[in-house]
Design an enzyme around this catalytic site. Sequence first.
Site, PDB file in Angstrom:
ATOM      1  N   GLY A 255     -10.368  11.795  40.019  1.00 23.30           N
ATOM      2  CA  GLY A 255     -10.187  10.279  39.893  1.00 23.30           C
ATOM      3  C   GLY A 255      -8.569   9.828  40.014  1.00 23.30           C
ATOM      4  CB  SER A 256      -6.601   8.673  41.286  1.00 19.26           C
ATOM      5  OG  SER A 256      -6.580   9.588  41.768  1.00 19.26           O
ATOM      6  CG  ASN A 257      -5.252   5.340  36.162  1.00 21.45           C
ATOM      7  OD1 ASN A 257      -6.390   4.936  36.098  1.00 21.45           O
ATOM      8  ND2 ASN A 257      -4.979   6.105  35.365  1.00 21.45           N
TER       9      ASN A 257
END
Length: 808
Positions: A255-257
Amino acid sequence: MHLRTRLRQLALTASALAVVTATLPGAAAADSVGDRHPSDRGLSAVIRYTEYGIPHIVAKDYANLGFGTGWAQAADQICTLADGFLTVNGERSRHFGPDAAPDGSLSSAATNLSSDLYFRGVRDAGTVEALVGTPAPAGPSRDLKELMRGWAAGYNAWLRKNRVTDPACANAGWVHPVTALDVARRGFAVSVLGGQGRAVDGITAARPPATPAGPQAGATAQPAPRAGASGQLPDPDRAAEAARELFAAENATMGSNAVAFSGATTANGRGLLLGNPHYPWQGGRRFWQSQQTIPGELNVSGASLLGTTVVNIGFNDKVAWSHTVATGVPLNLHQLTLAPGDPTSYLVDGRPERMTPRQVTVPVKGGAPVTRTQWWTRYGPVVGGLGAQLPLPWTASTAYALNDPNASNLRGSDTALGFGKARSTRDIAEALRRTQGLPWVNTIAADSAGHSYFSQSQVLPRITDELAARCSTPLGRATYPSSGVAVLDGSRSDCALGSDPDAVQPGVFGPARMPVLRDTPYVENSNDSAWLTNADRPLTGYERIFGTIATQRSLRTRGGVEDVAAMATRGDLTVADLQRQQFANRAPAGDLAAADAARACGTALPDDPEACRVIGAWDRTVNTDSGGALLFDRFWRRFTASVPSAQQWTVPFSAADPVRTPNTLNTAAPGFTKALADAVAELRAAGIPLDAPLGAHQFVVRNGERIPVSGGTESLGVWNKTEPVWNPAGGGYTEVAHGTSHVQAVGWDGGRCPVARTLLSYSQSSNPMSPHHSDQTRLYAGERWVTSRFCEKDILRSPALRVVVARG
C-alpha cells in the site's frame, strides 16, 4: 575534514570520472537483449557511496548506467536478487523442492512447483522475448533495453569479482550469472503481479473434467477437481464477497500514502511532496536507494524495486513523485461456454474454438520432472480460481479465462525513465501519456514551480460500465459492483474489449479516461479510489473498474485527508512539516473509539479497572513510548475482525460527510466485550503489562540488537503504517512483515539542489554482514532522516565518501 583529505577525494573522483568518459563505448555498439550472458567488455561506471551506503552512479550512457546499477544492487542484495532470478526462470523446485513456499514477492504461488509451472510456461512460450522485440512505444525503448543489458553485465561482473558473504546464499550453487532477458522477465513478473501473478495457482491447477471418452488430448492424467466434477458454478453472492475481500486495500501486502502540496500552501510558493510507500520488509519487493546520472541526459535520485534498472519513486532538481497502490482492477474474466462433449473447446458466436494446450515440465529436486498442461484461449489462460477464496470450477459446460493486459506491458520502466527526466508535473503527465506503463499504481507529483498533480494512470482492461451492464454473466453482475472484477460473456464477440484511440495497446483505457487532478492545494491518496484525492474537489465520472465513488473510506484515508487538509489550510509549509506528518503516529481509530471503549469498559469488564484505566489514559498515538497502544491495538484487531463493519459504529457513513463518518463506537455490538476481554487476557498470558510502552513489545532484531519500531496497523488508520508479526512468546511484535519502506520528503528553495530528506526503514542491504544492514533501521526507530546528497558539491563533501570504479 582535513583539506588534504578532501583534495585527495576530489582528485580520486575526477580521475574516476575521466576513466568513464574516456573508455565507455557508445550505445551504437550495444548487443541486443538476448537470452545469453551479455558482454561486459568496456562497460564501467563510477559509484560514489555516501552515508548509509547510498550509491551515486555516474556513467556515459544507458548501458553503462545499467552496468553500474546492476553492480551496486548485487553488492547489497545478491542473495535476494539471485532468489528472484530462480523464480522467474522456474528453477525453485530444482533447488529447494516442489512443496516449499516461495518468497511470495513475484507472484501469489503457494508452492515452488506452482510458481515454476507458471514462470516456465512464460519462458517456454517466449512471452518476454516477444515483448522485448515489440517496437516502442508498445514495447520497451532502446534506452531501456540498454539499461537491462548493462544491468545484467554489471550483476555478473560483481559476482565474478567478489566473494558472496551473505549467509543466505554463500557458496550456494543457485547463484549464477544472468541474462538481459532474465532482467526483462523480472520486470514482466512485477507488471503482472495484479493479474496473472495473482492467479498463478489457478492457472497451473486448471484441469478439464474427464469426459466419457477419457482425458482430452494433450491433457496430463490428473483427477478432475471436485467442483468441476460436480458441475457446480460459483454462488454469485459468495463470489462477490470473496472478490471484494481479495481486492480490498486493507487485505493487501502493499500500500502507500502520498501527498503533494501546491505552492499556494507552502512557505515559498514551490511544491512539496511526501511519499510513504508500504511494501514488504523482506524479499524481492524491497526498495533500494541510489542516484543515477548520465551527464546532460539524466540525473535522478530515489528508490528502485530490486532487480529493476530505474528509479521507481524519486526526485530530481525540478520535480518529485511517488506512487500508491491503486484500486483499479488490472484483470477481468471471460466466462466460456464449452462445446458439447469437448471441455477444451469453447464457443464464440456459436462457432467452436480449440483451446491451446501448453505442456510445461519442471525439474524437481530429488525426484522425476513434473509435467502439467496449461490451457490458453483468445482471452488468456483458463483459471480454476482467483485464490482459494474464489474458486472458478471448470465443468463440462463452463470454464473461465483470465485477461491481463499487463501481460503485454513491459513499459513500466520507460515510464520511470520519463519521470526521471521530467522538469515539471506537466512532463510527468506527458511521460504517462506517452508510455502508459504503470500496471497497479497511482502517481502523485509536485514540482519546483508550485504545481501539484494526481493521476490514476493504470494499464486496465477496457471495461466500461456500459460493457459490464450489457455483457456480464450472472456471476459478473455480482462481482463487478462489489469489487470491480468483471466477468464477461466469452461466447459473444460483441462482448470483446474495445480500444481507445489514444491507448498504446488494444483493449485498455487511453489516457483521456484516467482520473486526474491538477493544481489543487493538495492531492492525497492512501490506497482508496481517486474520489477523495482532494476532499473539496471530489473526482467522479470514471468507470467502476477504476474504483468506487461516494463509498466509505478507510480510516487511513480519513486520517490522512484530515491531516493534509489541515496542513494546507494552515499554509506556510516546509519540508520539516512533511517530516512531522510522517512520524505524527496519530491513530485515527483511537481518536474515534478509545473514549467510547473506555466508558463502556467498566460495564464490559467490571472486575478489571486497570484495563479501563489504561485505555482511557492512552494518548491515541503509536509512538514507541505510548502506553496502552498495544492493548488497544490487540482489542481493535479482534473487534474489527469479529464485528461486521455495518455494526461497528452507531453513526453510519454519509457521502455528504465522508471524512467524519461513520463514527461513535457501537459498544453494544455483539463481540465488543469479548474482543476487549480477550485482548486483556492475551497480554497478561504473554507477561506483557497492559500499559507497557509500545516500543518494548513492537520491535525488530538485527544482529542481536533489539530495535523498537513505531507505527500501527491498517485497521488503526495510522499514516506510518506498520504490519508487524505477532509472537507473544518472543515478547510481542517481533518483526515487520510490511509497512513504511522508502520515505521521501522533498521540496525546493530556489537553489540548484532539491531540499530532500529520505529514509529506508529496513536499510540498504539484506546481508547481515554489511554495515548497511540496519543503520537506517536505527534511524527509523529514532525518527531521524537522511539528508539527501543530490548535487556534486554535497556528494563530494560527504564524510563517508567512497569511490568505486566498477569495470567489466
